[in-house]
Design a protein around this motif. Structure first.
Motif, short mmCIF file in Angstrom:
data_model
loop_
_atom_site.label_atom_id
_atom_site.label_comp_id
_atom_site.label_asym_id
_atom_site.label_seq_id
_atom_site.Cartn_x
_atom_site.Cartn_y
_atom_site.Cartn_z
N SER A 119 -1.58 -8.89 -0.65
CA SER A 119 -1.46 -7.44 -0.53
C SER A 119 -1.55 -7.04 0.94
CB SER A 119 -2.56 -6.76 -1.33
OG SER A 119 -2.66 -5.40 -1.00
N ASN A 120 -0.79 -6.02 1.34
CA ASN A 120 -0.87 -5.56 2.73
C ASN A 120 -1.89 -4.44 2.92
OD1 ASN A 120 0.42 -3.36 1.59
ND2 ASN A 120 2.16 -3.35 3.01
N ALA A 159 11.58 1.94 0.58
CA ALA A 159 10.67 2.96 0.06
C ALA A 159 11.28 3.73 -1.09
CB ALA A 159 10.27 3.93 1.18
N GLY A 160 12.62 3.66 -1.26
CA GLY A 160 13.27 4.37 -2.34
C GLY A 160 13.25 3.63 -3.67
N LEU A 161 12.76 2.38 -3.69
CA LEU A 161 12.65 1.64 -4.94
C LEU A 161 11.57 2.25 -5.84
CD1 LEU A 161 12.83 -1.98 -3.49
CD2 LEU A 161 14.59 -0.87 -4.88
N ALA A 162 11.82 2.22 -7.13
CA ALA A 162 10.87 2.81 -8.09
C ALA A 162 9.91 1.73 -8.58
CB ALA A 162 11.62 3.41 -9.27
N PRO A 163 8.58 1.89 -8.34
CA PRO A 163 7.62 0.90 -8.83
C PRO A 163 7.44 1.02 -10.34
CG PRO A 163 6.47 2.72 -7.77
CD PRO A 163 7.94 2.97 -7.57
N LEU A 164 7.42 -0.12 -11.02
CA LEU A 164 7.33 -0.13 -12.48
C LEU A 164 6.02 -0.73 -12.98
CD1 LEU A 164 10.93 -1.45 -13.30
CD2 LEU A 164 10.17 0.92 -13.09
N GLY A 165 5.19 -1.27 -12.09
CA GLY A 165 4.04 -2.04 -12.51
C GLY A 165 4.43 -3.50 -12.67
N ASP A 166 3.45 -4.36 -12.85
CA ASP A 166 3.68 -5.80 -12.95
C ASP A 166 4.38 -6.35 -11.71
OD1 ASP A 166 2.48 -6.11 -15.44
OD2 ASP A 166 4.33 -5.70 -16.53
N ASN A 167 4.17 -5.70 -10.56
CA ASN A 167 4.76 -6.11 -9.28
C ASN A 167 6.28 -6.02 -9.28
OD1 ASN A 167 2.22 -6.75 -8.18
ND2 ASN A 167 2.29 -8.81 -9.06
N ARG A 227 0.83 -1.20 0.00
CA ARG A 227 0.00 0.00 0.00
C ARG A 227 0.87 1.26 0.00
NH1 ARG A 227 -0.82 2.83 4.78
NH2 ARG A 227 -2.79 3.60 3.93
N ALA A 228 0.31 2.32 -0.53
CA ALA A 228 1.01 3.60 -0.59
C ALA A 228 0.30 4.61 0.32
CB ALA A 228 1.07 4.12 -2.02
N ARG A 229 1.05 5.59 0.73
CA ARG A 229 0.51 6.66 1.57
C ARG A 229 1.01 8.00 1.05
NH1 ARG A 229 2.59 5.35 6.38
NH2 ARG A 229 4.31 6.81 6.26
N VAL A 268 4.46 1.57 1.58
CA VAL A 268 4.66 1.03 2.93
C VAL A 268 4.99 -0.45 2.81
CG1 VAL A 268 3.64 0.74 5.22
CG2 VAL A 268 3.02 2.72 3.82
N HIS A 269 6.26 -0.79 2.99
CA HIS A 269 6.72 -2.16 2.74
C HIS A 269 6.59 -3.01 4.01
CE1 HIS A 269 8.27 -1.58 -1.35
NE2 HIS A 269 8.56 -0.36 -0.95
N MET A 270 5.36 -3.20 4.42
CA MET A 270 5.08 -4.09 5.55
C MET A 270 4.71 -5.47 5.01
SD MET A 270 2.85 -1.55 8.02
CE MET A 270 2.51 -2.91 9.14
N GLN A 271 4.96 -6.48 5.82
CA GLN A 271 4.68 -7.86 5.42
C GLN A 271 3.19 -8.08 5.19
OE1 GLN A 271 6.97 -10.76 5.35
NE2 GLN A 271 5.21 -11.68 4.35
N GLY A 272 2.86 -8.71 4.06
CA GLY A 272 1.49 -9.12 3.81
C GLY A 272 1.27 -10.54 4.32
N ALA A 273 0.03 -10.90 4.53
CA ALA A 273 -0.29 -12.25 5.01
C ALA A 273 0.05 -13.27 3.93
CB ALA A 273 -1.76 -12.34 5.37
N LEU A 274 0.46 -14.46 4.36
CA LEU A 274 0.76 -15.54 3.42
C LEU A 274 -0.50 -16.37 3.19
CD1 LEU A 274 4.31 -16.83 4.43
CD2 LEU A 274 3.65 -14.88 3.01
N ALA A 275 -0.81 -16.58 1.91
CA ALA A 275 -2.00 -17.37 1.54
C ALA A 275 -1.54 -18.65 0.86
CB ALA A 275 -2.90 -16.57 0.60
#
Length: 262
Positions: A222-223, A182-190, A35-37, A80-87
């Motif tokens: 997803s978190n 948080a400094g990583l650049a999101p590109l899409g496609d995860n 998620r983003a803030r 926000v790079h918090m751990q998401g639940a494992l499914a």
């Protein structure tokens, strides 16, 4: 009247906030999504009276000044790079990271990219690839006659080959860590790209030096917290409405002054 311009910056800020929240909600079921803030800062101030200066010659110091803010601006959209639940998926190709770290992916032009989404598969050559067909690094090749393959928590990959009593060692999956995720650049496609803000990747073995372990047959969800996003959505809506009300009120006050001057 500066209130009109100030309230306009508030409406623009809440519009940006709404767009961030909308993207979070849209990716509620996206594997490995973070998620983003929206982060905001106040604008420059117009100073009518300085504090800390003498009021008159040989008199006391002015304890408080008079500064008028000029509004708000968007400073950053922080993931926000918090751990998401494992499914659990039951698919042996699916891998999840429990803890810190990133999978390395070879991009279309050979660039190394990074992801937390471990929805992997095998291509025609038996290589472990993402859902977009990009190879997972280091390159792991599963033999065509392998009955199954196993990835343990430390990232070691084994396959059961007909005619062999012991599982064949196919290689080692590594993870990388960054000083500032948080400094990583999101590109899409995860996928994410390294930047100067993220720092250089530090490669290591899963489960060592703060890196997470690998869980086979799971995917990181997803978190995004739906309840939290709805709360943020309501707050953004109220903020937008209040700024709109300020514009209406300022316009009415300006109209009153204009009418009285006629």
């Amino acid at each position: 009247m500066k209130a009109l311009a100030i309230a306009a910056t508030g409406m623009t800020a809440q519009q940006a906030n709404l767009e961030v929240i909308a993207n979070n909600i849209a990716n509620l079921n996206t594997t490995g999504f973070k998620r983003a803030r929206a982060e905001f800062t106040d604008l420059l101030y117009q100073v009518d009276r300085l504090q800390g200066v003498p009021a008159r010659a040989d008199t006391g110091i002015v304890p408080e000044g008079a500064s008028f803010g000029l509004g708000v601006k968007l400073a950053a959209v922080r993931n926000v790079h918090m751990q998401g639940a494992l499914a659990t998926t039951g698919n042996t190709h699916d891998l999840a990271i429990q803890g810190g770290g990133w999978f390395e992916i070879e991009g279309p032009d050979g660039e190394v990219l990074y992801t937390r989404a471990g929805a992997f598969n095998l291509n025609a050559e038996g290589e472990v690839v993402t859902v977009q067909g990009m190879r997972v690094l280091p390159n792991i090749v599963v033999p065509e006659n392998a009955l199954d393959f196993t990835v343990n928590g430390s990232g070691q990959v084994f396959a059961r080959i007909p005619g062999q009593d012991e599982p064949a060692d196919l290689g080692q999956l590594n993870l990388v860590a960054f000083a500032n995720d948080a400094g990583l650049a999101p590109l899409g496609d995860n996928l994410f790209r390294q930047t100067a803000a993220s720092g250089d990747p530090v490669q290591g073995l899963p489960g060592i030096d703060g890196l997470g372990t690998i869980a086979q047959g799971y995917l990181e969800s997803s978190n995004v917290d739906p309840v939290r996003e709805i709360t943020e959505l309501i707050s953004a809506q109220r903020g937008y409405e209040m700024n709109s009300k300020v514009i209406t009120t300022a316009d009415q006050m300006a109209a009153t002054v204009s009418q009285n001057m006629r």
